[in-house]
Design a protein around this motif. Structure first.
Motif, PDB file in Angstrom:
ATOM      1  N   ASP A 304       1.509  -4.404  -5.932  1.00 43.73           N
ATOM      2  CA  ASP A 304       1.916  -4.405  -4.438  1.00 43.73           C
ATOM      3  C   ASP A 304       3.155  -4.800  -4.255  1.00 43.73           C
ATOM      4  OD1 ASP A 304       1.838  -2.892  -1.911  1.00 43.73           O
ATOM      5  OD2 ASP A 304       0.660  -4.758  -0.868  1.00 43.73           O
ATOM      6  N   THR A 305       4.091  -3.829  -3.873  1.00 45.35           N
ATOM      7  CA  THR A 305       5.686  -4.219  -3.406  1.00 45.35           C
ATOM      8  C   THR A 305       6.681  -4.350  -4.750  1.00 45.35           C
ATOM      9  OG1 THR A 305       5.589  -6.429  -3.272  1.00 45.35           O
ATOM     10  CG2 THR A 305       4.793  -5.432  -1.253  1.00 45.35           C
ATOM     11  N   ILE A 306       5.951  -4.337  -5.788  1.00 39.97           N
ATOM     12  CA  ILE A 306       6.753  -4.665  -7.162  1.00 39.97           C
ATOM     13  C   ILE A 306       7.149  -3.508  -7.742  1.00 39.97           C
ATOM     14  CG2 ILE A 306       6.789  -5.633  -9.392  1.00 39.97           C
ATOM     15  CD1 ILE A 306       6.649  -7.635  -7.004  1.00 39.97           C
ATOM     16  N   ASN A 307       6.006  -2.684  -8.132  1.00 42.86           N
ATOM     17  CA  ASN A 307       6.338  -1.211  -8.682  1.00 42.86           C
ATOM     18  C   ASN A 307       5.819  -0.147  -7.815  1.00 42.86           C
ATOM     19  OD1 ASN A 307       3.447  -1.782  -9.520  1.00 42.86           O
ATOM     20  ND2 ASN A 307       3.888  -0.650 -11.187  1.00 42.86           N
ATOM     21  N   GLY A 308       5.417  -0.243  -6.589  1.00 43.42           N
ATOM     22  CA  GLY A 308       4.677   0.545  -5.713  1.00 43.42           C
ATOM     23  C   GLY A 308       4.141   0.052  -4.580  1.00 43.42           C
ATOM     24  N   PHE A 309       3.186   0.605  -3.947  1.00 50.17           N
ATOM     25  CA  PHE A 309       2.909   0.138  -2.613  1.00 50.17           C
ATOM     26  C   PHE A 309       1.360   0.554  -2.499  1.00 50.17           C
ATOM     27  CE2 PHE A 309       7.322   0.241  -2.502  1.00 50.17           C
ATOM     28  CZ  PHE A 309       7.624  -0.966  -1.671  1.00 50.17           C
ATOM     29  N   ILE A 310       0.428  -0.382  -2.194  1.00 46.41           N
ATOM     30  CA  ILE A 310      -1.208  -0.060  -2.189  1.00 46.41           C
ATOM     31  C   ILE A 310      -1.478   0.001  -0.746  1.00 46.41           C
ATOM     32  CG2 ILE A 310      -3.167  -1.055  -2.582  1.00 46.41           C
ATOM     33  CD1 ILE A 310      -2.182  -2.162  -5.401  1.00 46.41           C
ATOM     34  N   ILE A 311      -2.308   1.095  -0.335  1.00 44.57           N
ATOM     35  CA  ILE A 311      -2.601   1.298   0.973  1.00 44.57           C
ATOM     36  C   ILE A 311      -3.915   0.428   1.003  1.00 44.57           C
ATOM     37  CG2 ILE A 311      -3.751   2.900   2.467  1.00 44.57           C
ATOM     38  CD1 ILE A 311      -1.909   5.050   1.313  1.00 44.57           C
ATOM     39  N   SER A 312      -4.023  -0.377   1.842  1.00 47.09           N
ATOM     40  CA  SER A 312      -5.176  -1.558   1.712  1.00 47.09           C
ATOM     41  C   SER A 312      -6.549  -0.978   2.240  1.00 47.09           C
ATOM     42  CB  SER A 312      -4.917  -2.688   2.478  1.00 47.09           C
ATOM     43  OG  SER A 312      -4.376  -2.234   3.900  1.00 47.09           O
ATOM     44  N   ASN A 313      -6.400   0.028   3.208  1.00 45.42           N
ATOM     45  CA  ASN A 313      -7.562   0.690   3.850  1.00 45.42           C
ATOM     46  C   ASN A 313      -7.280   2.242   4.294  1.00 45.42           C
ATOM     47  OD1 ASN A 313      -9.672   1.595   5.382  1.00 45.42           O
ATOM     48  ND2 ASN A 313      -9.703   0.099   6.873  1.00 45.42           N
ATOM     49  N   PRO A 314      -7.889   3.093   3.250  1.00 43.79           N
ATOM     50  CA  PRO A 314      -7.595   4.563   3.471  1.00 43.79           C
ATOM     51  C   PRO A 314      -7.810   5.179   4.925  1.00 43.79           C
ATOM     52  CG  PRO A 314      -9.211   4.425   1.904  1.00 43.79           C
ATOM     53  CD  PRO A 314      -8.903   2.883   2.310  1.00 43.79           C
ATOM     54  N   GLU A 315      -8.807   4.405   5.459  1.00 44.68           N
ATOM     55  CA  GLU A 315      -9.117   4.682   6.960  1.00 44.68           C
ATOM     56  C   GLU A 315      -8.476   4.270   7.906  1.00 44.68           C
ATOM     57  OE1 GLU A 315     -11.215   7.238   7.006  1.00 44.68           O
ATOM     58  OE2 GLU A 315     -12.979   6.927   5.730  1.00 44.68           O
ATOM     59  N   ASP A 316      -7.243   3.446   7.576  1.00 45.41           N
ATOM     60  CA  ASP A 316      -6.593   2.774   8.754  1.00 45.41           C
ATOM     61  C   ASP A 316      -5.218   3.288   8.949  1.00 45.41           C
ATOM     62  OD1 ASP A 316      -5.059   0.902  10.463  1.00 45.41           O
ATOM     63  OD2 ASP A 316      -6.334  -0.719   9.758  1.00 45.41           O
ATOM     64  N   VAL A 317      -4.663   4.018   9.732  1.00 48.23           N
ATOM     65  CA  VAL A 317      -3.520   4.569   9.973  1.00 48.23           C
ATOM     66  C   VAL A 317      -2.529   3.906  10.228  1.00 48.23           C
ATOM     67  CG1 VAL A 317      -2.113   6.121  11.576  1.00 48.23           C
ATOM     68  CG2 VAL A 317      -4.687   6.731  11.011  1.00 48.23           C
ATOM     69  N   ASN A 318      -3.012   2.568  10.837  1.00 48.42           N
ATOM     70  CA  ASN A 318      -1.644   1.526  10.715  1.00 48.42           C
ATOM     71  C   ASN A 318      -1.402   0.917   9.447  1.00 48.42           C
ATOM     72  OD1 ASN A 318      -1.219   1.871  13.752  1.00 48.42           O
ATOM     73  ND2 ASN A 318      -2.979   0.665  14.297  1.00 48.42           N
ATOM     74  N   ALA A 319      -2.406   0.652   8.695  1.00 47.42           N
ATOM     75  CA  ALA A 319      -2.359   0.248   7.377  1.00 47.42           C
ATOM     76  C   ALA A 319      -1.591   1.219   6.260  1.00 47.42           C
ATOM     77  CB  ALA A 319      -3.693  -0.173   6.653  1.00 47.42           C
ATOM     78  N   ILE A 320      -1.778   2.492   6.758  1.00 47.09           N
ATOM     79  CA  ILE A 320      -1.110   3.266   5.804  1.00 47.09           C
ATOM     80  C   ILE A 320       0.472   3.388   6.236  1.00 47.09           C
ATOM     81  CG2 ILE A 320      -0.666   5.899   5.188  1.00 47.09           C
ATOM     82  CD1 ILE A 320      -3.898   6.037   5.845  1.00 47.09           C
ATOM     83  N   ALA A 321       0.699   3.356   7.501  1.00 46.24           N
ATOM     84  CA  ALA A 321       2.001   3.317   8.121  1.00 46.24           C
ATOM     85  C   ALA A 321       2.801   2.142   7.716  1.00 46.24           C
ATOM     86  CB  ALA A 321       1.956   3.589   9.561  1.00 46.24           C
ATOM     87  N   ASN A 322       2.133   0.869   7.565  1.00 46.43           N
ATOM     88  CA  ASN A 322       2.885  -0.046   6.976  1.00 46.43           C
ATOM     89  C   ASN A 322       3.185  -0.133   5.829  1.00 46.43           C
ATOM     90  OD1 ASN A 322       3.373  -3.162   7.344  1.00 46.43           O
ATOM     91  ND2 ASN A 322       1.580  -3.462   6.116  1.00 46.43           N
ATOM     92  N   SER A 323       2.283   0.387   4.732  1.00 45.50           N
ATOM     93  CA  SER A 323       2.907   0.609   3.434  1.00 45.50           C
ATOM     94  C   SER A 323       4.035   1.487   3.262  1.00 45.50           C
ATOM     95  CB  SER A 323       1.455   1.094   2.466  1.00 45.50           C
ATOM     96  OG  SER A 323       0.598   0.255   2.440  1.00 45.50           O
ATOM     97  N   ILE A 324       3.926   2.707   4.044  1.00 42.47           N
ATOM     98  CA  ILE A 324       5.108   3.526   3.961  1.00 42.47           C
ATOM     99  C   ILE A 324       6.190   2.732   4.522  1.00 42.47           C
ATOM    100  CG2 ILE A 324       5.938   5.712   4.940  1.00 42.47           C
ATOM    101  CD1 ILE A 324       3.055   6.777   5.353  1.00 42.47           C
ATOM    102  N   GLU A 325       6.214   2.119   5.640  1.00 36.80           N
ATOM    103  CA  GLU A 325       7.409   1.376   6.153  1.00 36.80           C
ATOM    104  C   GLU A 325       7.751   0.538   5.018  1.00 36.80           C
ATOM    105  OE1 GLU A 325       9.892  -0.270   9.136  1.00 36.80           O
ATOM    106  OE2 GLU A 325       8.900   1.682   9.137  1.00 36.80           O
ATOM    107  N   MET A 326       7.224  -0.471   4.323  1.00 34.83           N
ATOM    108  CA  MET A 326       7.801  -1.178   3.422  1.00 34.83           C
ATOM    109  C   MET A 326       8.156  -0.642   2.140  1.00 34.83           C
ATOM    110  SD  MET A 326       4.737  -4.342   2.805  1.00 34.83           S
ATOM    111  CE  MET A 326       3.352  -3.231   2.360  1.00 34.83           C
ATOM    112  N   ALA A 327       7.725   0.768   1.930  1.00 42.35           N
ATOM    113  CA  ALA A 327       8.297   1.518   0.655  1.00 42.35           C
ATOM    114  C   ALA A 327       9.674   2.052   1.311  1.00 42.35           C
ATOM    115  CB  ALA A 327       7.562   2.831   0.486  1.00 42.35           C
ATOM    116  N   LEU A 328       9.977   2.467   2.416  1.00 46.01           N
ATOM    117  CA  LEU A 328      11.028   2.905   2.829  1.00 46.01           C
ATOM    118  C   LEU A 328      12.255   1.709   2.884  1.00 46.01           C
ATOM    119  CD1 LEU A 328      10.035   5.184   5.953  1.00 46.01           C
ATOM    120  CD2 LEU A 328      11.272   5.868   3.873  1.00 46.01           C
TER     121      LEU A 328
END
Length: 364
Positions: A304-328
């Protein structure tokens, strides 16, 4: 079964000097793309052999099921005959519920024939909606002699479930992947998203997260591939986006690759999977991967954050948004550099050499 993963895997054996037979477990018919192997197809139909079966199945399912049960050849019968005719050195089954359980009674009788099982996707990890899991899965694992998995997680599940044979290693279900240096696409789309919304896929949660992201990042665009009906219905109900969304339904593997080559980020989100082939394909297309992590399978290659980004909870929209934000906000060059090692490890030629060496060792 005739799937892209099986075709890619079996093609590793082309020109290998092994005699290869394909027992078409679903009897879907002759496959020209696999003409180099001996195909055992057309074994099932006992009524309306040429036409009419599909119509009856669609409009009169009870009649179809009755006729099929009474008149069609059972898979056990057809497979037993194939074993008798071929006398193979080894049987290799791909996917447990499709290709292992139906032939288990025959393989239990033919104890001297070696049996390889390739675990795919959610075979071993996902137990919901499999009421006989605790009976059927251990029965297969107790009989198979050899095991391939697409992630290390599933080897441990198999071992705890009664497998005591020889583990042949972690190998993607379709073999390795090819570099795409021959194409020079401009990456003009921000995200490519796997569009499955079903028992396992959770694409809609990703779309909700991207709506959140778009409030801050106004220059995003999205490609959705393999979009299920629920996804298209969701998009039709929720309009008014200020960013571009291109939607594709069922597409070929080559079309998926072309779309990935146009995209900067890949997002796959599900509650269950093995090591997703599309995740690895996205890495070979120089996408920055954002992927869910059921049972810890994804973290076997994505840090996570090194060679990609892991979604910690596939049911949690905020967790997904957080991973996308870090990727951006990440450094794309650094991530692509890190993934060079992944490409080397999963290169098609490297994997093929490894797989052929394993098959050769079994033939001794």
């Amino acid at each position: 079964m005739n799937s892209i993963h099986f075709r890619r895997w079996s093609d590793q054996l082309r020109d290998s000097d092994h005699e290869v037979y394909w027992f078409d477990i679903l009897d879907q018919g002759y496959a020209p793309s696999m003409s180099w192997m001996t195909q055992i197809t057309g074994w099932k139909k006992g009524f309306l052999i040429k036409r009419g079966r599909t119509t009856i199945k669609k409009y009169f399912p009870k009649i179809y099921n009755y006729l099929s049960d009474k008149l069609d050849t059972k898979v056990e019968t057809a497979f037993a005959k194939a074993l008798q005719d071929i006398k193979p050195d080894v049987v290799h089954s791909f996917a447990l519920y499709t290709s292992c359980i139906p032939i288990l009674p025959i393989m239990n009788k033919e104890v001297n024939i070696k049996w390889i099982y390739s675990s795919w996707g959610s075979d071993l990890f996902y137990k919901k909606n499999k009421p006989n899991y605790h009976k059927e899965v251990p029965a297969v694992l107790a009989r198979v002699d050899y095991l391939f998995t697409d992630c290390l997680r599933d080897y441990h599940i198999a071992k705890n479930g009664g497998f005591s044979g020889r583990f042949l290693g972690v190998v993607p279900g379709g073999g390795g992947f090819e570099f795409h240096t021959d194409k020079d696409f401009v990456k003009n789309s921000s995200f490519i998203v796997k569009g499955y919304e079903d028992a396992l896929g959770r694409c809609i949660n990703v779309l909700k997260a991207l709506d959140v992201i778009a409030r801050k990042h106004t220059d995003i665009s999205i490609i959705i591939f393999g979009a299920s009906k629920k996804v298209t219905e969701y998009l039709n109900r929720n309009t008014g986006r200020d960013y571009e969304v291109k939607v594709f339904g069922k597409v070929s593997n080559s079309e998926v690759i072309d779309l990935m080559l146009q995209s900067k980020f890949y997002i796959g989100n599900s509650i269950s999977d093995g090591l997703p082939n599309t995740l690895l394909e996205s890495i070979f297309c120089d996408c920055i991967p954002i992927q869910s992590n059921p049972g810890g399978a994804t973290e076997e290659i994505i840090k996570d954050t090194i060679n990609g980004f892991i979604i910690s909870n596939p049911e949690d929209v905020n967790a997904i948004a957080n991973s996308i934000e870090m990727a951006l906000l990440s450094n794309p060059s650094s991530i692509l550099m890190e993934n060079k090692e992944i490409k080397k490890a999963y290169d098609r030629n490297e994997i093929q050499a490894k797989v052929l060496a394993i098959y050769n060792s079994l033939a001794v």
